[in-house]
Design an enzyme around this catalytic site. Structure first.
Site, PDB file in Angstrom:
ATOM      1  N   GLU A   1      14.336 134.348  63.597  1.00  0.00           N
ATOM      2  CA  GLU A   1      15.344 135.356  63.902  1.00  0.00           C
ATOM      3  C   GLU A   1      15.756 136.117  62.645  1.00  0.00           C
ATOM      4  OE1 GLU A   1      18.208 133.546  66.322  1.00  0.00           O
ATOM      5  OE2 GLU A   1      18.708 135.417  67.320  1.00  0.00           O
TER       6      GLU A   1
ATOM      7  N   LYS B   1      21.831 113.133  73.937  1.00  0.00           N
ATOM      8  CA  LYS B   1      20.925 111.986  74.056  1.00  0.00           C
ATOM      9  C   LYS B   1      20.084 111.808  72.804  1.00  0.00           C
ATOM     10  CE  LYS B   1      17.112 114.454  76.304  1.00  0.00           C
ATOM     11  NZ  LYS B   1      16.017 114.417  77.262  1.00  0.00           N
TER      12      LYS B   1
ATOM     13  N   LEU C   1      64.169 113.414  52.473  1.00  0.00           N
ATOM     14  CA  LEU C   1      64.759 112.506  51.488  1.00  0.00           C
ATOM     15  C   LEU C   1      64.091 111.135  51.550  1.00  0.00           C
ATOM     16  CD1 LEU C   1      66.858 111.511  49.457  1.00  0.00           C
ATOM     17  CD2 LEU C   1      68.435 111.161  51.370  1.00  0.00           C
TER      18      LEU C   1
ATOM     19  N   GLU D   1      56.394 121.783  54.996  1.00  0.00           N
ATOM     20  CA  GLU D   1      57.607 122.476  55.425  1.00  0.00           C
ATOM     21  C   GLU D   1      58.310 123.205  54.299  1.00  0.00           C
ATOM     22  OE1 GLU D   1      60.081 120.015  57.903  1.00  0.00           O
ATOM     23  OE2 GLU D   1      58.660 120.433  59.518  1.00  0.00           O
TER      24      GLU D   1
END
Lengths: 496, 92
Positions: free
Chosen positions: A71, A219, A292, A314
């Site tokens: 390809e 398989k 904490l 965070e």
């Protein structure tokens, strides 16, 4: 069939691909001396897997390979695959990699007038295999052969002959093929699955508006493999990496060695500290003190001369450093002494599988004694429920394998009571669960802490009040006659 | 053959019947309508796989017109001379 080949058939060896995670799913690798079909829709990373099979063979095992392309041209492949850090041209010069370029050449115009076979292709493949002494071969893709030649029965017959030819050459081969949809018939031309005894499927799914890649071994004839779909990710500069989840059937924390949680009060509640190789979940609403606790956990490790790693999803680095400073922890000094490493990342910066791989890499590299993740639930929003579950299982099992202590925080969506998605996914895997709760009593909001679960150890079963000040967390007495704190409905029992 | 303006190469695999049929048809073509205009060569890909590689041959038999340009190819046993000449863009 000769006796020799019959014996060979009975015991099929495996060739380790070297593709991260895949060999685990494949119980060792691809069946040796056989052809494995890799089928997938457009964009499912078939070509990448075909190329990586050869690249890892060269890099890790010094095994030469042949890439047959129908390809993309060899030139395009060299260029496109360079982004994974593979210098294919150098390997070609060293005689480790050979292309058989059977991609359509716009300069050449062929007309089919009558019967033919693919003798030219087979001779070139044999020549290339011999030239570099290849033991691995990739062919990409079968469908493109059918685009170049009519989809006639003779083309099908010829593909069978090519597969038989590969077997005779003794190479372990990987052959790709297109499929139209993610589920349903394995491949497009109704021949591929008969060409190969072994079938692997790559999927590129869109679930809840999120892309998710999976790999499944459908398989392996006559040899073992793990069943089901496993997530995989494509890492720039490295290639694809599969995430085997079945390693996870956990060997439960077996050590009885205790480590400090960083808070003497909490150690007492836990019956003498956390266990060395255990997973601890801290769950609570925003502002209850999860970060904490994670900070104290790290600090506790560092005070014992341990190496600690924090993944913060965070807060920014500056925020974390400043907050930690407020609790008396000098992040910079600890990082400089190489006892602490803080990784801050936005959950949205990558897919969840990428995060998992990046975290594993950090763990491998830093070799920490303790790991904290603040918060695990921040990653919920970038994943599907299934993807998140796989992530949590993948991470916890990896942490467990390293035999280090892991502390994960999870934010509950409600301020009072409630549980999080994270909790429901992780609670059976964790060794300890600690809940932090807001408690409204006597006209003010206070904080409560309880050890819900502490595997293999007696622990304090009460709900204790705690305060946070400049020196950290201080656990005090119980709430006495208040009940329903954990569920978020505190009520005062009338005494008497 | 000395003024061979037409260069043809026929690629075959071993001594199979299809290849041999193509060889026979090519000989007839070159001694017939193309008499004295063509130089041809027969390559067995089993013996010279490097030639198959250099010419990017997939199928056999394949007849390649290497000169004059452009490169034109016919796949098959060359049984129909008119179709072969048309496909190779050769005027007679």
């Amino acid at each position: 069939m000769t006796d020799a080949t019959r014996v060979h058939d009975r015991a099929i060896g495996k060739v380790a691909t070297g593709i991260p995670g895949f060999d685990h799913i494949a119980s060792g690798g691809l069946p040796a001396g056989r052809t494995t079909l890799v089928s997938g829709s457009a964009g499912s990373a078939k070509t990448l897997m075909a190329a990586q099979f050869l690249a890892e063979g060269i890099k890790q095992f010094g095994e030469p390979g042949v890439f047959v392309t129908f390809e993309e041209s060899a030139e395009d492949l060299r260029r496109n695959l360079a982004s994974f850090g593979w210098d294919i041209q150098a390997w070609e010069e060293q005689g480790l990699w050979a292309f058989v370029d059977a991609s359509p050449d716009p300069e050449i115009s062929s007309v089919v007038l009558g019967e033919y076979d693919l003798g030219g292709l087979m001779a070139r493949v044999g020549y290339a295999v011999q030239r570099v002494g290849a033991t691995r071969l990739s062919m990409d893709s079968l469908g493109a052969v059918f685009n170049q030649f009519a989809q006639t029965s003779s083309t099908r017959r010829e593909m069978f002959r090519v597969a038989a030819h590969l077997k005779k050459l003794g190479v372990t081969a990987l052959m790709t093929s297109e499929r139209r949809q993610e589920y349903g018939e394995i491949a497009r031309y109704g021949v591929e699955e008969f060409v190969a005894d072994n079938v692997v499927i790559l999927r590129n799914l869109l679930e809840e508006e999120k892309r998710r890649r999976t790999i499944e071994i459908l398989k392996f004839r006559g040899t073992e493999h793990h069943k089901g779909e496993y997530p995989f990710s494509i890492v720039n500069g490295e290639g694809m990496a599969c995430i085997p989840l079945s390693a996870l059937e956990l060997s439960q924390g077996s050590t009885s060695k205790r480590i400090t949680s960083g808070s003497p009060d909490l150690d007492t509640m836990c019956g003498g500290g956390f266990f060395r190789d255990s997973i601890i979940l801290i769950s609570g609403a925003t502002g209850t003190g999860k970060t904490l606790m994670a900070t104290e956990f790290l600090q506790g490790g560092i005070s014992q001369g341990e190496r600690c790693l924090l993944f913060a999803f965070e807060e920014s680095r500056d925020q974390f450093t400043r907050n930690a400073q407020g609790w008396g922890m000098d992040v910079r000094a600890m990082e400089e002494s190489d006892q602490l490493r803080v990784i801050c990342d936005y959950p949205e910066s990558a897919g969840i599988e990428d995060h998992l791989l990046a975290m594993k890499r950090e763990i491998d590299e830093f070799r920490p004694d303790r790991i904290a993740v603040d918060s695990l639930s921040a990653l919920e929003r970038i994943a599907t429920i299934r993807g998140f579950r796989q992530f949590v299982i993948g991470l916890t099992s990896y942490v467990k394998q390293q035999k280090v202590a892991g502390l994960f925080t999870a934010a509950t969506p409600q301020l009072f009571g409630g549980s999080s998605v994270t909790e429901s996914h992780i609670s059976t895997i964790t060794d300890s669960i600690i809940l932090l709760r807001y408690v409204e009593t006597e006209g003010e909001i206070r904080r409560g802490i309880t050890v819900l679960k502490m595997r293999g150890s007696p622990h304090d079963r009460g709900v204790k009040e705690f305060r946070i000040d400049g020196s950290g967390m201080h656990i005090g007495r119980g709430f006495g006659n208040v009940v329903g704190i954990v569920s978020g409905n505190p009520q005062h029992l009338d005494v008497g | 053959m000395s003024n061979g303006q037409l260069q043809l190469v026929l690629f075959i695999t071993g001594d199979g019947t299809r290849g041999q049929r193509a060889v026979g048809n090519l000989r007839n073509l070159c001694s017939g309508v193309l008499s004295d205009r063509c130089h041809y060569e027969i390559v067995d890909v089993l013996e010279q796989p490097d030639r198959a590689e250099a010419s990017r041959i997939m199928a056999t038999p394949t007849l390649v017109k290497t000169s004059p340009v452009p490169d034109r190819r016919v796949i098959g046993d060359l049984s129909n001379a008119d179709d072969v000449l048309a496909a190779l863009e050769i005027d007679v």
